[in-house]
Motif scaffolding. Structure first.
Motif, PDB file in Angstrom:
ATOM      1  N   LYS A   1       1.960 -16.200   1.026  1.00 15.92           N
ATOM      2  CA  LYS A   1       0.711 -16.465   0.339  1.00 15.92           C
ATOM      3  C   LYS A   1      -0.077 -15.176   0.310  1.00 15.92           C
ATOM      4  CE  LYS A   1      -3.164 -19.573   0.746  1.00 15.92           C
ATOM      5  NZ  LYS A   1      -4.107 -19.643   1.839  1.00 15.92           N
ATOM      6  N   LYS A   2      -0.720 -14.911  -0.831  1.00 20.05           N
ATOM      7  CA  LYS A   2      -1.525 -13.693  -0.925  1.00 20.05           C
ATOM      8  C   LYS A   2      -2.753 -13.854  -0.045  1.00 20.05           C
ATOM      9  CE  LYS A   2      -2.560  -9.767  -1.958  1.00 20.05           C
ATOM     10  NZ  LYS A   2      -1.721  -8.711  -1.428  1.00 20.05           N
ATOM     11  N   MET A   3      -2.881 -12.942   0.918  1.00 20.93           N
ATOM     12  CA  MET A   3      -4.016 -13.008   1.837  1.00 20.93           C
ATOM     13  C   MET A   3      -4.864 -11.778   1.675  1.00 20.93           C
ATOM     14  SD  MET A   3      -3.420 -15.435   4.550  1.00 20.93           S
ATOM     15  CE  MET A   3      -3.090 -14.737   6.140  1.00 20.93           C
ATOM     16  N   ALA A   4      -6.062 -11.849   2.222  1.00 20.52           N
ATOM     17  CA  ALA A   4      -6.951 -10.697   2.157  1.00 20.52           C
ATOM     18  C   ALA A   4      -6.282  -9.518   2.840  1.00 20.52           C
ATOM     19  CB  ALA A   4      -8.271 -11.023   2.821  1.00 20.52           C
ATOM     20  N   GLY A   5      -6.433  -8.356   2.233  1.00 27.96           N
ATOM     21  CA  GLY A   5      -5.780  -7.152   2.738  1.00 27.96           C
ATOM     22  C   GLY A   5      -6.170  -6.834   4.161  1.00 27.96           C
ATOM     23  N   GLY A   6      -7.436  -7.043   4.489  1.00 34.92           N
ATOM     24  CA  GLY A   6      -7.916  -6.748   5.825  1.00 34.92           C
ATOM     25  C   GLY A   6      -7.139  -7.517   6.879  1.00 34.92           C
ATOM     26  N   MET A   7      -6.824  -8.770   6.555  1.00 38.67           N
ATOM     27  CA  MET A   7      -6.113  -9.613   7.515  1.00 38.67           C
ATOM     28  C   MET A   7      -4.686  -9.110   7.722  1.00 38.67           C
ATOM     29  SD  MET A   7      -7.369 -13.182   6.005  1.00 38.67           S
ATOM     30  CE  MET A   7      -7.420 -14.440   7.268  1.00 38.67           C
TER      31      MET A   7
ATOM     32  N   GLY B   1     -15.167   0.261  -0.216  1.00 32.87           N
ATOM     33  CA  GLY B   1     -13.865   0.926  -0.341  1.00 32.87           C
ATOM     34  C   GLY B   1     -12.716  -0.066  -0.232  1.00 32.87           C
ATOM     35  N   TYR B   2     -11.551   0.330  -0.744  1.00 32.18           N
ATOM     36  CA  TYR B   2     -10.364  -0.525  -0.661  1.00 32.18           C
ATOM     37  C   TYR B   2     -10.012  -0.757   0.801  1.00 32.18           C
ATOM     38  CZ  TYR B   2      -5.604  -2.215  -1.419  1.00 32.18           C
ATOM     39  OH  TYR B   2      -4.463  -2.971  -1.426  1.00 32.18           O
ATOM     40  N   GLN B   3      -9.910  -2.023   1.173  1.00 32.20           N
ATOM     41  CA  GLN B   3      -9.563  -2.429   2.534  1.00 32.20           C
ATOM     42  C   GLN B   3     -10.544  -1.906   3.577  1.00 32.20           C
ATOM     43  OE1 GLN B   3      -5.345  -2.399   3.447  1.00 32.20           O
ATOM     44  NE2 GLN B   3      -5.385  -4.203   2.154  1.00 32.20           N
TER      45      GLN B   3
ATOM     46  N   GLY C   1       0.787  -1.220   0.000  1.00 35.74           N
ATOM     47  CA  GLY C   1       0.000   0.000   0.000  1.00 35.74           C
ATOM     48  C   GLY C   1       0.826   1.281   0.000  1.00 35.74           C
ATOM     49  N   GLY C   2       2.154   1.145   0.069  1.00 35.76           N
ATOM     50  CA  GLY C   2       2.991   2.346   0.116  1.00 35.76           C
ATOM     51  C   GLY C   2       4.233   2.192  -0.738  1.00 35.76           C
ATOM     52  N   LEU C   3       5.366   2.546  -0.155  1.00 37.20           N
ATOM     53  CA  LEU C   3       6.633   2.391  -0.878  1.00 37.20           C
ATOM     54  C   LEU C   3       6.873   0.913  -1.161  1.00 37.20           C
ATOM     55  CD1 LEU C   3       8.749   4.754   1.391  1.00 37.20           C
ATOM     56  CD2 LEU C   3       8.147   5.198  -0.993  1.00 37.20           C
ATOM     57  N   HIS C   4       7.428   0.618  -2.330  1.00 37.49           N
ATOM     58  CA  HIS C   4       7.732  -0.781  -2.629  1.00 37.49           C
ATOM     59  C   HIS C   4       8.791  -0.894  -3.715  1.00 37.49           C
ATOM     60  CE1 HIS C   4       4.379   0.423  -5.286  1.00 37.49           C
ATOM     61  NE2 HIS C   4       4.973  -0.302  -6.206  1.00 37.49           N
TER      62      HIS C   4
ATOM     63  N   THR D   1      -4.800  -7.708  -4.027  1.00 37.93           N
ATOM     64  CA  THR D   1      -5.362  -7.620  -2.669  1.00 37.93           C
ATOM     65  C   THR D   1      -6.880  -7.615  -2.721  1.00 37.93           C
ATOM     66  OG1 THR D   1      -3.431  -6.413  -1.862  1.00 37.93           O
ATOM     67  CG2 THR D   1      -5.440  -6.228  -0.550  1.00 37.93           C
ATOM     68  N   THR D   2      -7.442  -6.890  -3.684  1.00 38.47           N
ATOM     69  CA  THR D   2      -8.897  -6.846  -3.805  1.00 38.47           C
ATOM     70  C   THR D   2      -9.451  -8.227  -4.148  1.00 38.47           C
ATOM     71  OG1 THR D   2      -8.833  -4.527  -4.459  1.00 38.47           O
ATOM     72  CG2 THR D   2     -10.826  -5.746  -5.024  1.00 38.47           C
ATOM     73  N   LEU D   3      -8.767  -8.951  -5.052  1.00 38.29           N
ATOM     74  CA  LEU D   3      -9.219 -10.310  -5.371  1.00 38.29           C
ATOM     75  C   LEU D   3      -9.145 -11.211  -4.141  1.00 38.29           C
ATOM     76  CD1 LEU D   3      -7.796 -10.862  -8.953  1.00 38.29           C
ATOM     77  CD2 LEU D   3     -10.205 -10.945  -8.281  1.00 38.29           C
ATOM     78  N   ALA D   4      -8.077 -11.057  -3.350  1.00 36.67           N
ATOM     79  CA  ALA D   4      -7.952 -11.846  -2.117  1.00 36.67           C
ATOM     80  C   ALA D   4      -9.079 -11.483  -1.146  1.00 36.67           C
ATOM     81  CB  ALA D   4      -6.587 -11.619  -1.480  1.00 36.67           C
TER      82      ALA D   4
END
Ligand SMILES: [Cu+2]
Lengths: 174, 199
Positions: free
Chosen positions: A160-166, B181-183, A121-124, B82-85
């Motif tokens: 592993k790609k996880m849900a962003g919320g987690m 919204g995103y996240q 979500g930021g610098l990468h 991330t959205t797909l996850a």
């Protein structure tokens, strides 16, 4: 009936502060650290990771935390990896529901005594023209070139790609 | 080679430009689009696109709802995967009710994202349909869904896309329901989805 969007309430200053905070995060992040810390010169590199790619995903992000414990500023000049045709340093932000991403062609400053966090979500680090998929459990070998500390080789564990919320909750947010 | 003050300045300018672009995009494009009171509903337009399920994707598609629509592209390092996850997580939380929600991932980058390529990409999540088409038809769809996107050149000769990154929900009759919204907080998302699917 049309219901106005509630989410893109833009607060440029606040968002700016947030990214600045991400740029210069004081204090160590309390995240799980799978990558063995690497120290070279005054720099300590921790919490490196990348995410497994989706099928056909031609790009990927690389993340890590860089602490400059010295009294002189340093600078991340460039990054390279065999997995990618091109590796760049990028800044990204979400604003008003829009994702904006820019290349930092002149690299990333690492001020003396400060910690810079490259995170989702930021610098990468931006791996482009990937030679193949990033597979969870494997690692991405990356060479970082610093102005003072010189070249540092690191291996970013692929998560592993996880849900962003987690992932978000892992940083102690909310 | 020493990083001169000039180099540092250029990085500062680059980051400053990021904020400036974000603010400019918001005021010049996104805000006017969302405040558009022309009376045309979200998703309505004469766009004709193709889905990776072999079906056309048009405004009629939304009438077989409820539907979730997200605009993204495969050369996206973070937000789109991330959205797909997140969508996979919502499906898990919904359980069997998830079968009633049609999910579409529409590309904002039709020049690189073909229907076939997108199909494999979104196929990572059950039931998600990838949607692409000609540049002109994608432009029509972006207008219909009030989606912002713009090419940003990169130094290697390639490009990235700045783009709106929220999920839009439509009810079973194709009426715009609510955005996610995103996240956005999972509890809030699930409340929205349960209202959408229960209604
Ligand atoms: Cu990037």
């Amino acid at each position: 009936m049309f219901r106005p969007f509630g989410l893109p309430k833009v607060k440029p200053m606040k968002t700016k502060m947030k990214l600045l905070a991400a740029l210069v995060a004081l204090g160590a992040p309390a995240m799980a650290d799978d990558m063995a810390p690497v120290t070279q010169d005054t720099l300590t590199l921790t919490d490196g990771y990348a995410y497994a790619t989706l099928p056909n995903q031609p790009v990927a992000g690389g993340f890590l935390t860089i602490a400059n414990g010295g009294e002189a500023d340093d600078h991340l000049v460039a990054a390279a990896s065999d997995i990618a045709g091109v590796t760049q340093i990028h800044a990204m932000m979400m604003d008003g529901g829009v994702m904006v991403m820019r290349e930092l062609a002149d690299g990333l400053p690492l001020p003396a005594g400060e910690t810079v966090v490259l995170q989702s979500g930021g610098l990468h680090l931006m791996f482009m023209q990937l030679n193949g998929p990033l597979v969870a459990g494997e690692t991405v070998a990356v060479t970082l070139r610093f102005e003072n500390a010189g070249e540092v080789a690191i291996d970013l564990p692929i998560r592993k790609k996880m849900a962003g919320g987690m992932d978000h909750s892992a940083t102690g947010g909310h | 080679m020493a990083a001169t003050t000039q180099t540092k300045m250029r990085t500062a300018i680059a980051i400053g430009c990021l904020f400036a672009s974000a603010a400019l995009i918001w005021f010049a494009w996104v805000k006017p689009m969302l405040e558009d009171t022309s009376g045309v509903d979200f998703g309505r337009g004469d766009y004709i696109l193709q889905g990776s399920d072999g079906q056309p994707f048009t405004q009629q598609t939304l009438k077989n709802g409820p539907t979730a629509v997200f605009f993204g592209f495969t050369h996206c390092p973070d937000v789109c995967p991330t959205t797909l996850a997140d969508i996979a997580l919502w499906q898990d939380e919904l359980g069997p009710a998830a079968d009633n929600l049609q999910v579409y991932f529409v590309t904002v980058d039709p020049e690189r994202d073909t229907v076939d390529l997108l199909g494999d990409y979104v196929g990572w999540v059950d039931g998600v349909v990838g949607v692409s088409g000609s540049v002109a038809e994608i432009e029509k769809a972006k207008k219909a869904f009030r989606i912002f996107s713009r090419k940003v050149p990169l130094s290697d000769g390639g490009y990235s896309m700045d783009h709106s990154a929220y999920v839009m929900l439509f009810d079973k009759r194709g009426e715009f329901f609510e955005p996610i919204g995103y996240q956005e907080d999972l509890n809030r998302v699930m409340a929205k989805l349960n209202r959408l699917l229960g209604g």
